[in-house]
Scaffold this motif. Structure first.
Motif, PDB file in Angstrom:
ATOM      1  N   ALA A 276     109.697 -21.150  39.012  1.00  0.00           N
ATOM      2  CA  ALA A 276     110.286 -19.805  39.027  1.00  0.00           C
ATOM      3  C   ALA A 276     109.942 -19.140  40.356  1.00  0.00           C
ATOM      4  N   HIS A 277     110.904 -18.530  40.943  1.00  0.00           N
ATOM      5  CA  HIS A 277     110.739 -18.037  42.311  1.00  0.00           C
ATOM      6  C   HIS A 277     111.338 -16.644  42.399  1.00  0.00           C
ATOM      7  N   ASP A 278     110.557 -15.724  42.786  1.00  0.00           N
ATOM      8  CA  ASP A 278     111.125 -14.387  42.893  1.00  0.00           C
ATOM      9  C   ASP A 278     112.228 -14.370  43.929  1.00  0.00           C
ATOM     10  N   HIS A 279     113.193 -13.611  43.586  1.00  0.00           N
ATOM     11  CA  HIS A 279     114.283 -13.457  44.533  1.00  0.00           C
ATOM     12  C   HIS A 279     113.762 -12.618  45.677  1.00  0.00           C
ATOM     13  N   ARG A 280     113.746 -13.180  46.781  1.00  0.00           N
ATOM     14  CA  ARG A 280     113.062 -12.523  47.869  1.00  0.00           C
ATOM     15  C   ARG A 280     114.057 -12.107  48.941  1.00  0.00           C
ATOM     16  N   HIS A 281     113.807 -10.929  49.557  1.00  0.00           N
ATOM     17  CA  HIS A 281     114.674 -10.420  50.608  1.00  0.00           C
ATOM     18  C   HIS A 281     113.871 -10.208  51.869  1.00  0.00           C
ATOM     19  N   GLY A 282     114.481 -10.228  52.989  1.00  0.00           N
ATOM     20  CA  GLY A 282     113.779 -10.022  54.249  1.00  0.00           C
ATOM     21  C   GLY A 282     113.700  -8.573  54.614  1.00  0.00           C
ATOM     22  N   GLY A 283     112.919  -8.277  55.491  1.00  0.00           N
ATOM     23  CA  GLY A 283     112.886  -6.898  55.964  1.00  0.00           C
ATOM     24  C   GLY A 283     111.512  -6.466  56.367  1.00  0.00           C
ATOM     25  N   LYS A 284     111.498  -5.229  56.753  1.00  0.00           N
ATOM     26  CA  LYS A 284     110.264  -4.668  57.285  1.00  0.00           C
ATOM     27  C   LYS A 284     109.863  -3.496  56.425  1.00  0.00           C
TER      28      LYS A 284
ATOM     29  N   GLU B 271     104.413 -27.753  47.489  1.00  0.00           N
ATOM     30  CA  GLU B 271     104.125 -26.779  46.428  1.00  0.00           C
ATOM     31  C   GLU B 271     103.649 -25.437  47.001  1.00  0.00           C
ATOM     32  N   ILE B 272     103.115 -25.478  48.215  1.00  0.00           N
ATOM     33  CA  ILE B 272     102.654 -24.227  48.841  1.00  0.00           C
ATOM     34  C   ILE B 272     103.821 -23.245  48.935  1.00  0.00           C
ATOM     35  N   GLY B 273     104.985 -23.777  49.261  1.00  0.00           N
ATOM     36  CA  GLY B 273     106.165 -22.925  49.397  1.00  0.00           C
ATOM     37  C   GLY B 273     106.542 -22.229  48.099  1.00  0.00           C
ATOM     38  N   ASP B 274     106.124 -22.802  46.966  1.00  0.00           N
ATOM     39  CA  ASP B 274     106.449 -22.216  45.667  1.00  0.00           C
ATOM     40  C   ASP B 274     105.313 -21.389  45.096  1.00  0.00           C
ATOM     41  N   ALA B 275     104.199 -21.294  45.839  1.00  0.00           N
ATOM     42  CA  ALA B 275     103.045 -20.543  45.314  1.00  0.00           C
ATOM     43  C   ALA B 275     103.426 -19.074  45.136  1.00  0.00           C
ATOM     44  N   ARG B 276     102.866 -18.464  44.103  1.00  0.00           N
ATOM     45  CA  ARG B 276     103.189 -17.056  43.834  1.00  0.00           C
ATOM     46  C   ARG B 276     102.231 -16.131  44.573  1.00  0.00           C
TER      47      ARG B 276
ATOM     48  N   ALA C  16      98.459 -15.731  47.161  1.00  0.00           N
ATOM     49  CA  ALA C  16      97.600 -16.377  48.154  1.00  0.00           C
ATOM     50  C   ALA C  16      96.538 -17.222  47.457  1.00  0.00           C
ATOM     51  N   GLU C  17      96.105 -16.789  46.266  1.00  0.00           N
ATOM     52  CA  GLU C  17      95.089 -17.561  45.521  1.00  0.00           C
ATOM     53  C   GLU C  17      95.647 -18.911  45.093  1.00  0.00           C
ATOM     54  N   ASP C  18      96.883 -18.906  44.608  1.00  0.00           N
ATOM     55  CA  ASP C  18      97.546 -20.177  44.236  1.00  0.00           C
ATOM     56  C   ASP C  18      97.609 -21.093  45.451  1.00  0.00           C
ATOM     57  N   CYS C  19      97.964 -20.490  46.567  1.00  0.00           N
ATOM     58  CA  CYS C  19      98.081 -21.259  47.812  1.00  0.00           C
ATOM     59  C   CYS C  19      96.727 -21.871  48.158  1.00  0.00           C
ATOM     60  N   GLY C  20      95.699 -21.084  48.028  1.00  0.00           N
ATOM     61  CA  GLY C  20      94.344 -21.559  48.316  1.00  0.00           C
ATOM     62  C   GLY C  20      93.969 -22.759  47.457  1.00  0.00           C
ATOM     63  N   ARG C  21      94.351 -22.692  46.180  1.00  0.00           N
ATOM     64  CA  ARG C  21      94.036 -23.808  45.254  1.00  0.00           C
ATOM     65  C   ARG C  21      94.751 -25.090  45.674  1.00  0.00           C
ATOM     66  N   ILE C  22      95.987 -24.929  46.143  1.00  0.00           N
ATOM     67  CA  ILE C  22      96.751 -26.114  46.571  1.00  0.00           C
ATOM     68  C   ILE C  22      96.124 -26.704  47.833  1.00  0.00           C
ATOM     69  N   VAL C  23      95.734 -25.837  48.740  1.00  0.00           N
ATOM     70  CA  VAL C  23      95.105 -26.322  49.982  1.00  0.00           C
ATOM     71  C   VAL C  23      93.807 -27.072  49.649  1.00  0.00           C
ATOM     72  N   GLU C  24      93.072 -26.563  48.667  1.00  0.00           N
ATOM     73  CA  GLU C  24      91.849 -27.265  48.218  1.00  0.00           C
ATOM     74  C   GLU C  24      92.181 -28.670  47.734  1.00  0.00           C
ATOM     75  N   LYS C  25      93.287 -28.760  46.974  1.00  0.00           N
ATOM     76  CA  LYS C  25      93.720 -30.060  46.441  1.00  0.00           C
ATOM     77  C   LYS C  25      94.048 -31.021  47.583  1.00  0.00           C
ATOM     78  N   ILE C  26      94.690 -30.476  48.608  1.00  0.00           N
ATOM     79  CA  ILE C  26      95.054 -31.291  49.773  1.00  0.00           C
ATOM     80  C   ILE C  26      93.795 -31.805  50.454  1.00  0.00           C
ATOM     81  N   PHE C  27      92.819 -30.929  50.615  1.00  0.00           N
ATOM     82  CA  PHE C  27      91.576 -31.346  51.279  1.00  0.00           C
ATOM     83  C   PHE C  27      90.867 -32.440  50.484  1.00  0.00           C
ATOM     84  N   ARG C  28      90.830 -32.268  49.165  1.00  0.00           N
ATOM     85  CA  ARG C  28      90.152 -33.280  48.333  1.00  0.00           C
ATOM     86  C   ARG C  28      90.849 -34.636  48.475  1.00  0.00           C
ATOM     87  N   SER C  29      92.162 -34.613  48.517  1.00  0.00           N
ATOM     88  CA  SER C  29      92.918 -35.876  48.642  1.00  0.00           C
ATOM     89  C   SER C  29      92.669 -36.511  50.013  1.00  0.00           C
ATOM     90  N   LEU C  30      92.630 -35.665  51.037  1.00  0.00           N
ATOM     91  CA  LEU C  30      92.370 -36.209  52.374  1.00  0.00           C
ATOM     92  C   LEU C  30      90.956 -36.762  52.460  1.00  0.00           C
TER      93      LEU C  30
END
Lengths: 457, 172
Positions: A53-61, A338-343, A345-359
């Motif tokens: 599920a991905h929020d409909h996102r718009h660009g802007g300032k 999956e980082i691109g689908d993270a909701r 920053a915390e979710d993103c952090g968890r995925i990055v942790e997973k990447i590090f463990r795999s590496l």
């Protein structure tokens, strides 16, 4: 030929070959009955499949909202004369002190006072929420208008609508008789009352006694309304409201205020939602950028395996290992996606942790030193990217607080304004009335623009 | 909008949602069909069939995984088409490897060299894995559609790319 090149060409070939005629598909859907196909293979368990599920996102300032503080206070006094049949004056034989009419005032807070021919208040009604606050506990009915206006003035002081620190205290007062003409006598009375109050309390304030914009007057006359009401209608239309010209004369000031308040509230809410949506879109773009950057880093590892692993000369026994590494990096690359689908920053952090463990898993016990160094370098690159993302994301989240801080700063600025003590009070009033009274509508716009400029600074 | 959230709208025959689904998944569906039938013209027809089926049966979908559901329809439709073609053609022009035959590639196929090599040289399930991966599916999703363990799908992909590499380097 490199693996990445093969993949790129396959992607291009598939994109070129895939059909894109949606119109034909839709036409068939409308025409044909469906073909029966068994969907026998179960959807396997294991969490989300396909896109999350991905929020409909718009660009802007992000943009700070204009402040709607009551820099200018206008008390709406609507004085409605009640005719008594056969009687004109308050005392038998003596003419009534005032002509019949009403005061149309604008805005914030806004109250409507009805009074009889002797100037006694018969009704007091609020025209907006601030007006309710202003009137609360005042008991104006039965009091002379002079007393009522005094009470309201004091109340404005108490509530902070008038302030010695402001240069822009103002009241709009303009009496109109029931036949539509301007009641100069009552207008002058109100002006004198409030001017004296400003002077007595040593406040910089102006009493605007009418709109003297000839164009506005002309337009208002065409529609059969007074200029103040016409200006108010224009304010409402400028907010995106709709009002048929045939309704200009019949709509009451109270109704107009209600409509304006609703519109302003809706606009505020919509702007707030739009800002939140813009923020989410920007965050989404950050995450996608991070995802792609991490995938690029991992591509470097894949290229090494493809080209140089084991010295570049693959022995049959090495192929097994090569495919193992490729599939492991493929797995890690999917985490990066999956980082691109993270909701968050915390979710993103968890995925990055997973990447590090795999590496780490890949690196551990790896005899190929170059590969070990490359993995280490990949980890450092990913860490740097993630830290940059966190910094930008944090700044993005702070933007909302910044907008609120700006609003508070704006209020402080108004409250801290210092007046020039040597300026003559009467001269100041006259000078500012000329500025303010050119058009109530223009005046509001100018103040609004000034606020927005301050916020942008 | 996520594909799962499109499903109920398509069930109500919302054309806008259907158009969005089509745009987001037409390449995936085509790649699945092409991977089975190895004929782009037939794969195009089957792609259209799949979306017509989805239009009428979206109401049957429940829960999560609309993409996998869609691609399963694509795969099954393609397999059915092959079976039908096998019954109808005099020569065994299309034979499903699952049924013990071999594929031949339609000579009129208008594809690039890499895609052609993939269709010609790769067997099942490698061909499907390669096409689906490069049409944009994740390995986890491919594994679900094909009913394989994820690790096996990754492994098979790696092997298949090597085969293609050797084939294309040999051609060059």
């Amino acid at each position: 030929m490199k693996r990445s090149e093969i993949e790129r060409q396959l992607k291009n070939d598939l994109a070129a070959s895939a059909p894109s005629d949606f119109a034909s598909v839709l036409a068939r859907c409308e025409r044909e009955k469906p073909v029966s196909v068994l969907v026998t293979e179960p959807v396997l368990a294991g969490g989300n499949v396909g896109e999350t599920a991905h929020d409909h996102r718009h660009g802007g300032k992000l943009r700070a909202l204009a402040v709607s503080f009551a820099a200018i206070l206008f008390i709406v006094l609507s004085l409605v004369w009640i005719f008594r049949s056969g009687s004109v004056g308050g005392v038998k034989g003596k003419p009534a002190p005032f002509s019949n009419g009403y005061f149309v005032l604008d805005i914030n807070p806004s109250v409507e006072l009805s009074y009889d021919k002797n100037g006694k208040i018969t009704e007091a009604a609020a025209l907006n929420d601030d007006g309710e606050v202003l009137l609360y506990g005042t008991e104006l009915v039965g009091k002379a208008y002079t007393q009522a206006t005094g009470i309201l003035f004091e109340r404005c002081l108490e509530l902070g609508y008038f302030s010695a620190a402001r240069e822009d205290n103002a009241i709009l007062a303009s009496a109109t008789s029931n036949d539509g003409g301007r009641d100069e006598k009552m207008t002058e009375q109100i002006k004198t009352l409030f001017s004296e109050k400003f002077s007595a309390y040593k406040l910089r304030g102006v009493v605007i006694t009418g709109v003297s914009n000839p164009e506005l007057e002309t337009e208002a006359q065409k529609h059969g309304v007074d200029a103040q009401k016409y200006a108010l209608i224009q304010s409402y239309l400028a907010l995106g409201g709709a009002l048929a010209e045939s309704e200009y004369a019949s709509i009451t000031i109270r109704e107009l205020y209600a409509k304006i308040s609703e519109k302003e509230a809706a606009i505020k809410e919509a702007e707030k939602l739009a800002l939140e949506a813009q923020k989410l879109v920007l965050q989404g773009e950050l995450l996608e950028g991070l995802s792609e950057a991490v995938e690029d880093v991992l591509d470097g590892l894949t290229e090494y395996i493809d080209r140089d692993f084991g010295g570049g000369a693959f022995r049959p026994a090495d192929e097994h290992k090569k495919h193992y590494y490729e599939s492991k990096i493929e797995e890690i690359a999917e985490y990066a996606e999956e980082i691109g689908d993270a909701r968050t920053a915390e979710d993103c952090g968890r995925i990055v942790e997973k990447i590090f463990r795999s590496l780490d898993g890949l690196q551990k016990g790896e005899p190929d030193q170059t590969f070990r160094i490359l993995i280490e370098s990949a980890k450092i690159s990913i860490q740097t990217l993630f830290v940059s993302f966190e910094e930008v994301n944090k700044a993005l989240n702070n933007k909302k607080a910044t907008a609120e801080e700006i609003e508070a700063a704006r209020k402080d600025k108004f409250d801290r304004d210092v007046f020039e003590e040597d300026e003559d009070w009467e001269d100041w009033q006259e000078k500012h009335e000329e500025d303010f009274s050119s058009s109530w509508y223009d005046y509001k716009n100018r103040w609004q623009q000034a606020r927005e400029r301050d916020l942008d600074d | 909008m996520s594909l799962d959230s499109l499903a109920p709208k398509i069930a109500r025959h919302d054309e806008k949602a259907f158009a969005e689904l089509y745009e987001k998944t037409r390449r995936l569906v085509f790649s699945v069909c092409l991977g089975v039938v190895k004929n782009s013209a037939l794969a195009e027809e089957l792609t259209q069939d799949v979306f017509v089926i989805v239009w009428s049966r979206a109401g049957e979908f429940r829960g999560k995984g609309f993409k996998t559901w869609l691609l399963t329809i694509a795969r099954n439709s393609s397999i059915n088409a092959l079976k039908k073609a096998r019954r109808e053609t005099a020569t065994d022009f299309f034979e499903n490897e699952h049924l013990g035959g071999r594929y031949t590639v339609d000579e009129q196929i208008e594809t690039g060299a890499v895609l052609k090599a993939a269709l010609d040289k790769l067997g099942e399930p490698d061909r499907q894995i390669v096409l689906m991966k490069n049409a944009g599916l994740k390995m986890k999703e491919i594994a679900q559609v094909l009913g394989l363990p994820r690790g096996t799908a990754s492994w098979r992909y790696s092997v298949a790319i090597d085969v293609l590499k050797k084939e294309l380097e040999g051609v060059e």
